[in-house]
Design an enzyme around this catalytic site. Structure first.
Site, PDB file in Angstrom:
ATOM      1  N   ARG A  70      41.919  46.676  34.016  1.00  0.00           N
ATOM      2  CA  ARG A  70      40.506  46.817  34.391  1.00  0.00           C
ATOM      3  C   ARG A  70      40.082  45.707  35.347  1.00  0.00           C
ATOM      4  O   ARG A  70      39.329  45.934  36.290  1.00  0.00           O
ATOM      5  CB  ARG A  70      39.594  46.825  33.166  1.00  0.00           C
ATOM      6  CG  ARG A  70      39.665  48.099  32.379  1.00  0.00           C
ATOM      7  CD  ARG A  70      39.051  49.249  33.171  1.00  0.00           C
ATOM      8  NE  ARG A  70      39.075  50.444  32.371  1.00  0.00           N
ATOM      9  CZ  ARG A  70      39.625  51.596  32.753  1.00  0.00           C
ATOM     10  NH1 ARG A  70      40.179  51.716  33.932  1.00  0.00           N
ATOM     11  NH2 ARG A  70      39.603  52.636  31.972  1.00  0.00           N
ATOM     12  N   GLU A 126      41.515  46.635  38.559  1.00  0.00           N
ATOM     13  CA  GLU A 126      40.745  47.754  39.094  1.00  0.00           C
ATOM     14  C   GLU A 126      39.431  47.281  39.732  1.00  0.00           C
ATOM     15  O   GLU A 126      39.003  47.804  40.763  1.00  0.00           O
ATOM     16  CB  GLU A 126      40.455  48.745  37.959  1.00  0.00           C
ATOM     17  CG  GLU A 126      39.787  50.016  38.391  1.00  0.00           C
ATOM     18  CD  GLU A 126      39.597  50.965  37.223  1.00  0.00           C
ATOM     19  OE1 GLU A 126      39.822  52.168  37.429  1.00  0.00           O
ATOM     20  OE2 GLU A 126      39.213  50.510  36.115  1.00  0.00           O
ATOM     21  N   SER A 173      39.368  29.352  47.319  1.00  0.00           N
ATOM     22  CA  SER A 173      40.536  28.699  46.749  1.00  0.00           C
ATOM     23  C   SER A 173      40.769  29.142  45.315  1.00  0.00           C
ATOM     24  O   SER A 173      39.821  29.325  44.547  1.00  0.00           O
ATOM     25  CB  SER A 173      40.348  27.178  46.783  1.00  0.00           C
ATOM     26  OG  SER A 173      41.448  26.541  46.187  1.00  0.00           O
TER      27      SER A 173
END
Length: 148
Positions: A95, A98, A121
């Protein structure tokens, strides 16, 4: 620690996770005693973060691990990302992946508008996880803070 990960993680992971379980402690509790963020502590356990001599001493004292043995296990540099398949198979990690797949270009466009050309960074970086609760249930808040 998940048994499916055990063989893919560095030797210190088993030592640290076994000691954590025997003490029945959370990453937050360990982090507070170390003066470190709970995510940074968990990253040490998974072999993804560099430790200082102070970290080794603190972990040894907090978890009851022999200092010299832990010092040897934590010597060297982190080997980041080696334990994860891509794309991730673990549902929660998938997830998060995603989210970056779906919003990555939007984040990039907005960050470039606000900061100009550059990157965030992951070395000069901090993160934290918080829990919010309202009438609709529990919500996770993940903060990512990186130097531009």
């Amino acid at each position: 620690m998940q048994s499916s990960l055990r063989d893919r993680l560095p030797v210190q992971s088993a030592t640290l996770f076994d000691a954590k379980a025997s003490k029945n402690m959370t990453f937050e509790e360990i982090g507070k005693q170390m003066g470190r963020n709970e995510v940074a502590v968990a990253a040490i356990f998974y072999g993804n973060a560099q430790t200082t001599p102070e970290d080794v001493t603190a972990l040894s004292n907090i978890l009851g691990i022999d200092h010299s043995a832990l010092e040897k296990q934590l010597a060297g540099y982190p080997y980041r990302g080696h334990a994860m398949d891509m794309p991730p198979k673990e549902p929660l990690i998938y997830r998060l992946y995603e989210i970056v797949q779906n919003y990555g270009f939007a984040y990039k466009a907005i960050l470039n508008e606000k900061f100009g050309d550059g990157i965030m960074s992951a070395i000069s970086f901090s993160t934290k996880v918080e829990k919010e609760t309202d009438d609709k249930g529990d919500w996770v808040v993940i903060t990512l803070r990186g130097k531009w």
